[in-house]
Design a protein around this motif. Structure first.
Motif, mmCIF file in Angstrom:
data_model
loop_
_atom_site.group_PDB
_atom_site.id
_atom_site.type_symbol
_atom_site.label_atom_id
_atom_site.label_comp_id
_atom_site.label_asym_id
_atom_site.label_seq_id
_atom_site.Cartn_x
_atom_site.Cartn_y
_atom_site.Cartn_z
ATOM 1 N N UNK A 32 -3.861 13.563 0.162
ATOM 2 C CA UNK A 32 -4.014 12.259 0.801
ATOM 3 C C UNK A 32 -5.289 12.200 1.638
ATOM 4 N N UNK A 33 -5.567 13.282 2.371
ATOM 5 C CA UNK A 33 -6.792 13.318 3.160
ATOM 6 C C UNK A 33 -8.033 13.326 2.293
ATOM 7 N N UNK A 126 -7.489 6.086 -10.192
ATOM 8 C CA UNK A 126 -6.663 4.936 -9.816
ATOM 9 C C UNK A 126 -5.176 5.282 -9.839
ATOM 10 N N UNK A 127 -4.748 6.023 -10.854
ATOM 11 C CA UNK A 127 -3.335 6.397 -10.950
ATOM 12 C C UNK A 127 -2.925 7.335 -9.814
ATOM 13 N N UNK A 133 0.192 6.229 -2.792
ATOM 14 C CA UNK A 133 0.717 5.081 -2.045
ATOM 15 C C UNK A 133 2.232 5.000 -2.196
ATOM 16 N N UNK A 134 2.713 5.210 -3.421
ATOM 17 C CA UNK A 134 4.157 5.153 -3.637
ATOM 18 C C UNK A 134 4.873 6.293 -2.921
ATOM 19 N N UNK A 135 4.277 7.486 -2.905
ATOM 20 C CA UNK A 135 4.896 8.597 -2.191
ATOM 21 C C UNK A 135 4.952 8.322 -0.690
ATOM 22 N N UNK A 136 3.905 7.697 -0.171
ATOM 23 C CA UNK A 136 3.914 7.349 1.254
ATOM 24 C C UNK A 136 5.010 6.344 1.563
#
Length: 210
Positions: A32-33, A126-127, A133-136
């Motif tokens: 993520x970072x 992009x994927x 985003x979905x995991x967050x």
């Protein structure tokens, strides 16, 4: 191999390394970072802009190589139909044309795979962003807040406070509307009762007009 095709080959190797780096498994916070840095870094944005211009030139080289392969194929067809006394000469020319066909096909495949891998990298990037985003969102729904900086936390808390205040204000408005409806309903009920008393006598028969 000419200089620009050598640069295209170097770019192809670089794309392969980037693709491997994207698919390497790593902890969620690290990934993520990393992608947050890539998405917000001005240096990476300038690099991506330069790569887009580079891919335009590679597309031009790809079209040129396809055209060369087509022309060489036409020359091979002509030399194949040549015969008689010019067979020996045609044979040497055929070898030269075959060599040019090999180099043209090599350049076509090199440029084509470079362009194709660029599309794969863009789609993979992009994927991965969508997956992060979905995991967050899943972690936030489960009550596990992902590691973010202090500024993001303050903005999120301020947004939540603003939403709570907005909901409270809407609830107060609805309470006032409900009270108003109750008063109107009570007034209509009293008016209905009064009209009933006016039009009915105590024994239940309607009053006659005088």
């Amino acid at each position: 191999m000419t200089l620009y095709y050598s640069l295209v080959f170097a770019l192809l190797m670089f794309e392969m390394l980037v693709f491997l780096a994207l698919i390497v498994p790593m902890p969620f916070n690290w990934k993520r970072g990393l992608f947050s840095f890539i998405s917000h870094s001005p240096i990476v944005a300038k690099l991506q802009y330069g790569m887009k211009i580079t891919f335009i030139f590679i597309l031009i080289l790809f079209i040129d190589s396809v055209n060369r392969v087509y022309r060489v194929q036409q020359e091979l067809s002509v030399s194949k139909n040549a015969g008689g006394a010019a067979a020996a000469v045609a044979g040497s020319e055929r070898m030269e044309v075959q060599a040019r066909k090999f180099y043209s096909q090599r350049n076509m495949y090199l440029c084509g795979f470079t362009l194709f891998l660029s599309l794969i990298l863009n789609r993979t990037y992009t994927m991965i962003l969508d997956t992060l985003r979905l995991e967050s969102e899943v972690k936030s729904m489960k009550g596990e807040k992902p590691a973010t900086d202090k500024k993001d936390n303050e903005l999120a808390e301020a947004d939540e406070i603003g939403q709570v205040a907005k909901l409270k204000e809407e609830l107060r408005k609805r309470d006032r509307d409900i009270e108003t409806l109750k008063k109107q309903s009570k007034g209509l009920s009293d008016e209905y009762q009064r009209l009933g008393d006016d039009f009915h006598v105590s024994d239940g028969t309607p009053k006659k007009d005088v």
